[in-house]
Motif scaffolding. Structure first.
Motif, short mmCIF file in Angstrom:
data_model
loop_
_atom_site.label_atom_id
_atom_site.label_comp_id
_atom_site.label_asym_id
_atom_site.label_seq_id
_atom_site.Cartn_x
_atom_site.Cartn_y
_atom_site.Cartn_z
N PHE B 59 0.82 -1.21 0.00
CA PHE B 59 0.00 0.00 0.00
C PHE B 59 0.86 1.26 0.00
N THR B 60 2.03 1.16 -0.63
CA THR B 60 2.83 2.38 -0.81
C THR B 60 2.74 2.75 -2.29
N ASP B 61 3.87 2.87 -2.98
CA ASP B 61 3.79 3.22 -4.39
C ASP B 61 4.10 2.00 -5.25
N GLU B 62 3.63 0.85 -4.76
CA GLU B 62 3.83 -0.43 -5.42
C GLU B 62 3.53 -0.39 -6.93
N GLY B 63 2.39 0.21 -7.28
CA GLY B 63 1.97 0.23 -8.67
C GLY B 63 2.94 1.01 -9.54
N LEU B 64 3.37 2.15 -9.02
CA LEU B 64 4.32 2.98 -9.75
C LEU B 64 5.62 2.21 -9.99
N GLN B 65 6.11 1.57 -8.91
CA GLN B 65 7.36 0.82 -9.03
C GLN B 65 7.21 -0.32 -10.02
N ALA B 66 6.06 -1.03 -9.94
CA ALA B 66 5.82 -2.15 -10.85
C ALA B 66 5.79 -1.66 -12.30
N ALA B 67 5.16 -0.49 -12.51
CA ALA B 67 5.07 0.06 -13.86
C ALA B 67 6.46 0.40 -14.39
N ILE B 68 7.29 1.02 -13.53
CA ILE B 68 8.64 1.39 -13.96
C ILE B 68 9.46 0.13 -14.23
N ALA B 69 9.30 -0.87 -13.36
CA ALA B 69 10.02 -2.14 -13.55
C ALA B 69 9.58 -2.80 -14.85
N ALA B 70 8.27 -2.75 -15.16
CA ALA B 70 7.75 -3.37 -16.38
C ALA B 70 8.35 -2.70 -17.61
N ARG B 71 8.54 -1.39 -17.51
CA ARG B 71 9.09 -0.68 -18.67
C ARG B 71 10.57 -0.98 -18.88
N THR B 72 11.29 -1.35 -17.81
CA THR B 72 12.68 -1.76 -18.03
C THR B 72 12.71 -3.16 -18.63
N GLU B 73 11.72 -3.97 -18.22
CA GLU B 73 11.62 -5.34 -18.73
C GLU B 73 11.17 -5.34 -20.19
N VAL B 74 10.14 -4.56 -20.47
CA VAL B 74 9.58 -4.46 -21.82
C VAL B 74 9.75 -3.00 -22.25
N PRO B 75 10.88 -2.64 -22.84
CA PRO B 75 11.14 -1.22 -23.13
C PRO B 75 10.03 -0.59 -23.95
N GLY B 76 9.59 0.59 -23.49
CA GLY B 76 8.57 1.31 -24.24
C GLY B 76 7.16 0.80 -24.03
N LEU B 77 6.98 -0.15 -23.09
CA LEU B 77 5.62 -0.63 -22.81
C LEU B 77 4.76 0.55 -22.35
N PRO B 78 3.67 0.84 -23.06
CA PRO B 78 2.86 1.99 -22.66
C PRO B 78 2.18 1.75 -21.31
N VAL B 79 2.31 2.73 -20.41
CA VAL B 79 1.73 2.61 -19.07
C VAL B 79 0.96 3.88 -18.74
N LEU B 80 -0.28 3.71 -18.29
CA LEU B 80 -1.06 4.84 -17.82
C LEU B 80 -1.26 4.66 -16.31
N VAL B 81 -0.68 5.55 -15.53
CA VAL B 81 -0.75 5.43 -14.08
C VAL B 81 -1.89 6.30 -13.55
N LEU B 82 -2.71 5.72 -12.67
CA LEU B 82 -3.82 6.46 -12.07
C LEU B 82 -3.57 6.60 -10.58
N SER B 83 -4.01 7.72 -10.00
CA SER B 83 -3.80 7.92 -8.57
C SER B 83 -4.84 8.86 -8.00
N GLN B 84 -5.04 8.75 -6.68
CA GLN B 84 -5.97 9.67 -6.01
C GLN B 84 -5.34 11.06 -5.86
N HIS B 85 -4.02 11.11 -5.95
CA HIS B 85 -3.32 12.40 -5.83
C HIS B 85 -2.17 12.37 -6.82
N VAL B 86 -1.80 13.53 -7.38
CA VAL B 86 -0.68 13.52 -8.32
C VAL B 86 0.50 14.31 -7.75
#
Lengths: 428, 211
Positions: B59-86
């Motif tokens: 319940f921290t910024d797990e999603g953000l970290q996972a998205a960034i990790a996914a983009r290193t794994e799959v370069p250029g993988l399009p990611v749209l991040v949603l949040s209650q606060h920006v």
């Protein structure tokens, strides 16, 4: 230790020795005064005035002794019981407070031995350096005055020119030795002072309880005020908006058959209202516990905060782990408040935040290059910061000379959990 | 077009799935925690991932970290991040690889369904979608933006959100030609290399604002 530092410390200790001797001499008259004042108590009106006054003098003297001890590296807390509410400067109530405080009697017990010890140790502190100086300046005097049967150091009396010339290196050695041992002598004196003038265990506990009582009351008040604010914000803000949202949707439901165009407008309105409610809730949440603090801890939260300010703020964080949530939150809001002050009052071009953890203390420093002259009592948030930190035995000190720079230093004793290393330094 | 969703709240997961499906976008999988995201992305290779920042188990910024990790794994993988606060801080981290195909939006924006779906499509196509709130926070910072006229600032903000010249022109009720003139002026004033590629332009602007 480098040479310059020990010379500086030694000279400071010698200077303290002079002060100590001067102060020690006041101990004996003070003791006499106090005994006289106590003896005069039955004489209506005099004792009730004289004793508080003399006690005030004695306590001032004891405070000076504690200050000297602190300079010698021995911290001594003031042991006196808190002054009773509504006590006049003189009179029965104050009289009773003085006589029932064990610290009063310990002060008295200290006056005589403390005076003697201060005198002896002070003279010792001064004697060696002075004797050294004598050796250094002796030769020309000895030559010009043609002194006989005069000696110095290991030559007694001095008989030849060679022996006279030896007084210079001896003097230098003795002066150096005197300067070297001076801090030690001051420390011994300070320990003696602590024996009498430090709080007893009971007094220490009483002081602690008084401090805790005060900070607890502050904390409870602050919490209650905070909860009231949140309740009001929710009630007048998001809650009211959701009510109107429900009404709008209800109305749209009614009109669905009859007037689809109006329904479209109502739904757009409803969407807008839900958006505003969310904006409001977001602000409220940020005020309670910023999400970024929950997600990233102090480091990330302060970085994010710095990014949102209208001036460049350098952020340096070196905290190996995370403090307990309440402490972390207090630390964050303290830094945030300090930065808000920078933006509001300082007129600064740049600011910097540094957060470090060492020896069980979280040290936060916020500095800016603004106009300075910040006054904690001028209704800025500085006082609030101090109160927020006090709940955790933390402290805030402010240095803000006119013309700046302003430096707010905040310290919070705390333990860290989870050895997650977070170290970063970013220019935001 | 296929999407993988990561969102822990069942209500929102349902809502997102319903909206995307209604617009003819296939939801390949919807996961409810951080660790499950990367395997799902590698399994389905979607056109775009829609990810909530705060996910279990931490319940921290797990999603953000996972998205960034996914983009290193799959370069250029399009990611749209949603949040209650920006937070501009998070935007900066998402944009570090300068590849585009990145979106960062408040969850509130989903309620403007057409706009949200447009953002999903834009990110899937390798474009950028930055929340107006992030952009306005970035624009609010003191700096060399003082040289811009109010109109230029407005155009810069729209551009930073990831809109094309045509979209900005439509929004401000002026011709596309006027917009490209504004944009040229902005690039000149900010001493940035001009670019015709929408996405490269957005990244340049954001990099500039993040500096």
């Amino acid at each position: 230790m480098e040479t310059r530092a020990w010379v500086r410390d030694g000279l400071r200790a010698v200077a303290d020795g002079v002060i100590a001797v001067g102060l020690a001499l006041t101990n004996f008259p003070l003791l006499v005064l106090w005994i006289v004042a106590l003896a005069l108590t039955p004489v209506a009106g005099i004792g009730l005035v004289a004793l508080p006054f003399v006690t005030w003098l004695v306590r001032g003297r004891a405070d000076l002794a504690r200050r000297l001890a602190a300079r010698a590296g021995v911290a001594i807390t003031r042991p006196y019981a808190p002054r009773p509410q509504n006590a006049l400067p003189v009179g029965w109530r104050r009289y009773r407070w003085i006589l029932t405080d064990p610290a009063t009697w310990r002060d008295l017990a200290w006056l005589l031995p403390g005076g003697l010890a201060g005198l002896v140790l002070g003279v010792l502190t001064l004697a060696l350096p002075l004797y050294g100086l004598e050796g250094i300046t002796l030769l020309p005097l000895w030559l010009s005055l043609g002194l006989d049967s005069y000696g110095y150091g290991i030559y007694w009396p001095i008989q030849t020119l060679g022996e006279g010339m030896m007084s210079l290196p001896q003097g230098v050695l003795i002066l150096a030795a005197g300067v070297a041992v001076a801090p030690g002598l001051r420390w011994v004196d300070a320990q003696f002072t602590r024996l009498f003038l430090a709080p007893t265990k009971a007094a220490g506990l009483r002081l602690r309880v008084a401090h805790l009582t005060e900070t607890r009351a502050d904390t409870v008040d602050a919490q209650a005020a905070e909860l009231r604010r949140i309740e009001r914000d929710l009630h007048d803000g998001a809650q009211a908006r959701l009510v109107s949202l429900g009404m709008t949707i209800g109305l749209a439901e009614e009109l669905l058959e009859r007037d689809p165009a109006a329904v479209r407008k109502l739904l757009a309105e409803a969407r807008e209202a839900s958006g505003s409610a969310l904006v409001e809730l977001r602000h409220l949440v940020r005020g309670i516990h910023p999400p970024v603090l929950a997600e990233r801890g102090l480091d990330g939260a302060v970085q994010a905060l710095a990014l949102n300010l209208p001036l460049p703020v350098g952020v340096e964080v070196d905290v190996p782990g995370r403090p307990e949530t309440p402490v972390e939150s207090a630390a964050y809001f303290a830094v945030a408040e300090a930065l808000t002050n920078v933006v509001r009052h300082s007129g600064a071009q740049t600011a910097a935040v540094s957060i470090r953890y060492a020896d069980g203390t979280l040290a936060m420093v916020v500095l800016d290059d603004g106009r300075g002259g910040a006054d904690p009592d001028a209704g800025t948030g500085l006082r609030g910061i101090g109160r927020r930190l006090a709940a955790f035995d933390g402290t805030m000190t402010l240095s803000s000379p006119p013309g700046g720079p302003t430096v707010v230093t905040m310290e919070l004793p705390c333990a860290l959990s989870s050895p997650k290393t977070s170290h970063s330094s970013v220019r935001a | 077009m296929r999407v993988v969703i990561a969102e822990d709240l069942a209500l929102l997961r349902e809502g997102l799935t319903r909206i995307l499906t209604a617009f003819g976008i296939e939801v390949a999988e919807a996961v409810d925690n951080g660790p499950a995201l990367l395997p799902a992305l590698l399994r389905h290779r979607p056109d775009v991932a829609v990810v909530d920042v705060r996910l279990p188990p931490t319940f921290t910024d797990e999603g953000l970290q996972a998205a960034i990790a996914a983009r290193t794994e799959v370069p250029g993988l399009p990611v749209l991040v949603l949040s209650q606060h920006v937070e501009p801080l998070y935007a900066r981290e998402l944009l570090t690889d300068r590849r585009g195909g990145v979106g960062y939006l408040l969850k509130d924006r989903v309620s403007d369904v057409a706009q949200f779906v447009d953002a999903v499509r834009r990110v899937a196509a390798g474009g950028t979608a930055m929340d107006p709130e992030v952009v306005s926070q970035l624009l609010a910072r003191r700096g060399p933006l003082a040289a811009l006229t109010p109109r230029e600032r407005e155009v810069l903000g729209q551009m930073a959100e990831g809109r094309s010249n045509a979209a900005i022109a439509a929004k401000l009720f002026v011709t596309e030609k006027a917009i490209s003139k504004h944009i040229n002026n902005i690039f000149t004033k900010l001493a940035m290399p001009p670019s015709d590629d929408d996405n490269r332009r957005v990244l340049a602007v954001l990099a500039y604002l993040n500096a």
